[in-house]
Each structure stands twice: as C-alpha cells, then as structure tokens.
Design an enzyme around this catalytic site. Sequence first.
Site, PDB file in Angstrom:
ATOM      1  N   ASP A  72      -6.993   4.372  -4.572  1.00  0.00           N
ATOM      2  CA  ASP A  72      -7.654   4.264  -3.267  1.00  0.00           C
ATOM      3  C   ASP A  72      -8.250   5.651  -3.026  1.00  0.00           C
ATOM      4  OD1 ASP A  72      -7.843   2.363  -0.759  1.00  0.00           O
ATOM      5  OD2 ASP A  72      -7.338   4.303   0.094  1.00  0.00           O
ATOM      6  N   LYS A  99       0.874  -1.187   0.000  1.00  0.00           N
ATOM      7  CA  LYS A  99       0.000   0.000   0.000  1.00  0.00           C
ATOM      8  C   LYS A  99       0.899   1.221   0.000  1.00  0.00           C
ATOM      9  CE  LYS A  99      -4.403   1.100   0.142  1.00  0.00           C
ATOM     10  NZ  LYS A  99      -5.609   0.389  -0.351  1.00  0.00           N
TER      11      LYS A  99
HETATM   12  P1  NDP Z   1     -12.881   7.893  -2.916  1.00  0.00           P
HETATM   13  O1  NDP Z   1     -11.781   8.871  -2.724  1.00  0.00           O
HETATM   14  O2  NDP Z   1     -13.438   7.683  -4.266  1.00  0.00           O
HETATM   15  O3  NDP Z   1     -14.093   8.228  -1.927  1.00  0.00           O
HETATM   16  C1  NDP Z   1     -13.910   8.269  -0.561  1.00  0.00           C
HETATM   17  C2  NDP Z   1     -15.215   8.655   0.096  1.00  0.00           C
HETATM   18  O4  NDP Z   1     -15.091   8.509   1.500  1.00  0.00           O
HETATM   19  C3  NDP Z   1     -15.594  10.104  -0.161  1.00  0.00           C
HETATM   20  O5  NDP Z   1     -16.987  10.228  -0.149  1.00  0.00           O
HETATM   21  C4  NDP Z   1     -14.958  10.805   1.040  1.00  0.00           C
HETATM   22  O6  NDP Z   1     -15.537  12.046   1.374  1.00  0.00           O
HETATM   23  C5  NDP Z   1     -15.231   9.803   2.126  1.00  0.00           C
HETATM   24  N1  NDP Z   1     -14.217   9.965   3.187  1.00  0.00           N
HETATM   25  C6  NDP Z   1     -12.877   9.903   3.055  1.00  0.00           C
HETATM   26  N2  NDP Z   1     -12.278  10.139   4.231  1.00  0.00           N
HETATM   27  C7  NDP Z   1     -13.274  10.365   5.115  1.00  0.00           C
HETATM   28  C8  NDP Z   1     -13.298  10.673   6.486  1.00  0.00           C
HETATM   29  N3  NDP Z   1     -12.165  10.788   7.192  1.00  0.00           N
HETATM   30  N4  NDP Z   1     -14.527  10.793   7.069  1.00  0.00           N
HETATM   31  C9  NDP Z   1     -15.674  10.679   6.361  1.00  0.00           C
HETATM   32  N5  NDP Z   1     -15.710  10.400   5.046  1.00  0.00           N
HETATM   33  C10 NDP Z   1     -14.528  10.252   4.444  1.00  0.00           C
HETATM   34  O7  NDP Z   1     -12.313   6.507  -2.310  1.00  0.00           O
HETATM   35  P2  NDP Z   1     -12.815   5.025  -2.560  1.00  0.00           P
HETATM   36  O8  NDP Z   1     -14.283   5.018  -2.751  1.00  0.00           O
HETATM   37  O9  NDP Z   1     -11.945   4.432  -3.592  1.00  0.00           O
HETATM   38  O10 NDP Z   1     -12.430   4.320  -1.173  1.00  0.00           O
HETATM   39  C11 NDP Z   1     -13.351   4.252  -0.084  1.00  0.00           C
HETATM   40  C12 NDP Z   1     -12.916   3.148   0.859  1.00  0.00           C
HETATM   41  O11 NDP Z   1     -12.865   1.896   0.159  1.00  0.00           O
HETATM   42  C13 NDP Z   1     -11.517   3.301   1.476  1.00  0.00           C
HETATM   43  O12 NDP Z   1     -11.522   2.745   2.775  1.00  0.00           O
HETATM   44  C14 NDP Z   1     -10.640   2.442   0.568  1.00  0.00           C
HETATM   45  O13 NDP Z   1      -9.467   2.000   1.233  1.00  0.00           O
HETATM   46  C15 NDP Z   1     -11.595   1.286   0.322  1.00  0.00           C
HETATM   47  N6  NDP Z   1     -11.285   0.481  -0.854  1.00  0.00           N
HETATM   48  C16 NDP Z   1     -11.229   1.045  -2.107  1.00  0.00           C
HETATM   49  C17 NDP Z   1     -10.961   0.261  -3.201  1.00  0.00           C
HETATM   50  C18 NDP Z   1     -11.008   0.788  -4.589  1.00  0.00           C
HETATM   51  O14 NDP Z   1     -10.935  -0.028  -5.532  1.00  0.00           O
HETATM   52  N7  NDP Z   1     -11.147   2.086  -4.803  1.00  0.00           N
HETATM   53  C19 NDP Z   1     -10.635  -1.178  -3.050  1.00  0.00           C
HETATM   54  C20 NDP Z   1     -10.825  -1.692  -1.707  1.00  0.00           C
HETATM   55  C21 NDP Z   1     -11.113  -0.863  -0.669  1.00  0.00           C
HETATM   56  P3  NDP Z   1     -14.729  13.398   1.093  1.00  0.00           P
HETATM   57  O15 NDP Z   1     -14.858  13.610  -0.390  1.00  0.00           O
HETATM   58  O16 NDP Z   1     -15.416  14.431   1.896  1.00  0.00           O
HETATM   59  O17 NDP Z   1     -13.308  13.180   1.524  1.00  0.00           O
END
Ligand code: NDP
Length: 447
Positions: free
Chosen positions: A166, A126
């Site tokens: 991510d 990561k």
């Molecule tokens: P994105 O950046 O596309 O979206 C992240 C989302 O989570 C946004 O809505 C963001 O809001 C919100 N968010 C981030 N940090 C916080 C916080 N501290 N508190 C509240 N909301 C928060 O990321 P992904 O959708 O790709 O990833 C989301 C999760 O899924 C993560 O945990 C990631 O590790 C996991 N994941 C992702 C994969 C992938 O293929 N993308 C694969 C496996 C797991 P805001 O815009 O306000 O920051």
Amino acid sequence: MKNNIEAFMDLVKQRNGNEPEFLQAVEEVAETVIPYIVEHDIYYGKNILLRMVEPERVISFRVCWVDDEGEIQVNRGYRIQMNSAIGPYKGGLRFHPTVNQSILKFLAFEQVFKNSLTTLPMGGGKGGSDFDPKGKSDNEIMRFCHAFMGELFRHIGANTDIPAGDIGVGAREIGFLFGMYKKLRNEFTGVLTGKGLSWGGSLIRPEATGYGTVYFAQNMLEVKGDSFEGKEVVISGSGNVAQYAAEKSLQLGAKVLTLSDSSGYIYDEEGIDADKLKFVMHLKNEKRGRISEYIDQYPKAKFVKGETPWRVKCDIALPCATQNELNEEDAKTLVDNGCICVSEGANMPSTMEAVHVFHDAKILFAPGKASNAGGVATSGLEMTQNSLRYKWTRSEVDNKLKEIMSDIHQSCIEYGTEEDGYIDYVKGANIAGFVKVADAMLAQGIV
Ligand code: NDP
C-alpha cells in the site's frame, strides 16, 4: 430509516469515538446498507452490521530497529484482522507517518467489502506502521522491514492472513518482508502478494490497481455510450496506482494533464505522454525523487505547490493518492468544469460531502472499494498461481482482471440502479459486498 442509521452510528461512535476515518467509512456503508437490511428479513434483527464493524482481531506491536547513525528507533506496527467469513484476511501494509489505528481500521473495513466484490475467496485486513520510508537508505528500509516481520510473522500465513503493499510499501519492501518471513518460518509460501516475478509474483500485479481503476471508468463510460478516447484526465498521486492509471488512460487514447505528490501537483497542458510518464516512473521508483522535479525536465509544465489538482478542467478525474484528498469544494469545481466521471484509485479519497455533490450532479462516480479492487483481485490471482505452482501469461492475467472489473461493475448495476436509471455505484458496491459476507456469517453462526 434515518433513526435506524443514527442509532447505529451512535453506538459505533461510543465505541470508536476517537477514530474519525473509521467512523467516516462505517457511516458511508451504513447509509446504504441499513435500508437494505431493514427491507430483508434474513438480515434484520441479527446485528449483522454491528458484528462487521468490530474487527475480529487488532494486533499492535513495538518495532525497534537501528538507523544508519547507530541510533535506536522505535515505531508502532499494526495488523487489523477485520473479517474472515469468506476467506483468509487479505489487505495491504501501509508505511506512513500518519498511520494509526483509525486509518487502518477504515482501510480494513473497506477491504472486507472490496474483497467480497472481487468474487474471490478473500476476507479483509490491513496493517502497517507509522514508520516514514522517505529519506531512509535501502539498509534502513531493510532493517525496519525485518524488524516489523519479526513480530508480524506469528500472526500471518498463506491460509491465515496474506498482506500486500500500500502507500510506502512497494516491491522493495515486500522483498525484505518476504525474506524475513521465509527465514523465520523456514518455508517458501505465498504469504505476501506483490512479490518479485522470479520468486512467486504475478505479471500485471504492479499495474493492476491503476489499470483496474481505468477499466472500471471505461465500463461506466460505456453505459453512456462513451469512452476514454480524446478525454482530458486529471490524476492525483504519482505512486504505484497513479502511474498505471496514467499509463492505461494513455493507451485508451486520453490526454493526462496532472500528477501530484504531497508537496503539490504538476500540470502539463501538452499532456503527460508515454515518454514523460517513463521519466516520472524512473524519478519516483528509482530515484525516489519529488514530482516537482518534472518541471526541470519539462519546463513548459507548471508545478503548483501545496495544492491538489482538482481545479484543472477535465472530463475524467482519477484520485489516486490518499484518503480525503478531494473535498466538497473540489467536487463542486470538478462538476462546474464539466467533469463527467470520477473513478477512485485511492481508498476513500473523496469526503462524504464530495460524494454527495457527485451524486446530486448525477455524474458517474465509482467508490474505491469497487474501482480500485483490481489490485487485490490480482493479488488473489497471485495466490492462486502460488497454490498451483504455476504462472499465467501477461495477457491471461490482464484478461482475468478486465473480467473481474466488469463483474464488479455489473454487481454495482444490479444493486445500485435507481428508479430514474441513475446508477448509484456507492450503494451498489456496498450492498453487493455486504450480501456475500453477511450470508457467509449467517451460515457460520455466531462466532
Ligand atoms: P504509493 O506509496 O506508491 O504512492 C502514494 C502517492 O500518494 C504518492 O504520490 C504520495 O506522495 C501521495 N500521497 C500519500 N499521502 C499523501 C498525502 N497525505 N497527501 C497528498 N499526497 C499523498 O501508494 P499507492 O499508489 O500504492 O497507493 C495510493 C492509494 O491507492 C492509497 O489510498 C492506497 O490505499 C490505494 N490503493 C493501493 C493499492 C495498491 O495495489 N498499491 C490497492 C488499492 C488501493 P508522497 O510521495 O509525497 O507521499
């Protein structure tokens, strides 16, 4: 048994005392894997878990870039190469101001187990940076990504370490990162996944994590003779994972009530249907707006500032935002409100106390390392297509994704079924993931 776990955790704490997220991820694995090790002579007495919690390599580096005002900015970049026993390091890059070594080590550790569960030959890693993409222009994003890759390129490669996206790293960032890698190495290889379709990307990769999270929940519900049809679903986040978890839930006949971002959540009692979801995708992916803007478009919905959506009554909860976003109190509320299934789209979104609440209530609970493995699994399929210089159709990739999620579900049943028939998916995922990596490490000797 408790003494074994405590003694192990004491040792890990001594070495990693200031890394709370990493310790949390290790403890959750230790609770279920140490009892298994104690009962199996081939693993006992070989310090195998102690070897697994020590990253093979931690790389930390300076990233300097120039913003649109001409100011020099300095960020910190990382790559954690955690374990390569079953394949090259594989795992995403996160760009978010909260990124630090603890968070990336927890994510890399989880990734080792997750990648093992996919049945594909991928080790775990990561990386990322404390760079905040919010409010930056496209040119600033490009300059940052190019500067970041200016160092990362020497540590990765199509057969060494293959990063992906991510939080904060989507198609745009992967494009800029790939462009600089290609320039520096003078080669066009599948060194990153999540690439654009015209330059080596795979169909279904953008959808894969969200879809996979729902496929896994569907598998769990099927064991109980149940389905998504007519269910009310609460989702956190509004990024890549949340958007496609919502899309698949709708396709399976469920009603999606919420989405969120770090400023709060929206609750649409009438349901976020396909058209409304299209609006959200445009808002978040093109306009890079905030979820609160949903109510300007759909005034009957509510925006609840600064809160997470777990108080909304639902049948199914899909936490898809970030780590530790669902605590013990939230878990109790979900259970009291009749929630029957929680499938984690994010990594470690539920605290350990919350997980204990779900287990005590004996509801269906899937940990992220099992339920969100569809993303990395499809990245694995992208790597295969790149190696073959070939492209599978949408339905071919989607079918393979479904098959992989179903296989992971089966592995959890194999290792996680309790005497009373309750399936402890945390235990199942941890042990199934552990066995494959541990066997490879034992076969390869002490390296
Ligand atoms: P994105 O950046 O596309 O979206 C992240 C989302 O989570 C946004 O809505 C963001 O809001 C919100 N968010 C981030 N940090 C916080 C916080 N501290 N508190 C509240 N909301 C928060 O990321 P992904 O959708 O790709 O990833 C989301 C999760 O899924 C993560 O945990 C990631 O590790 C996991 N994941 C992702 C994969 C992938 O293929 N993308 C694969 C496996 C797991 P805001 O815009 O306000 O920051």
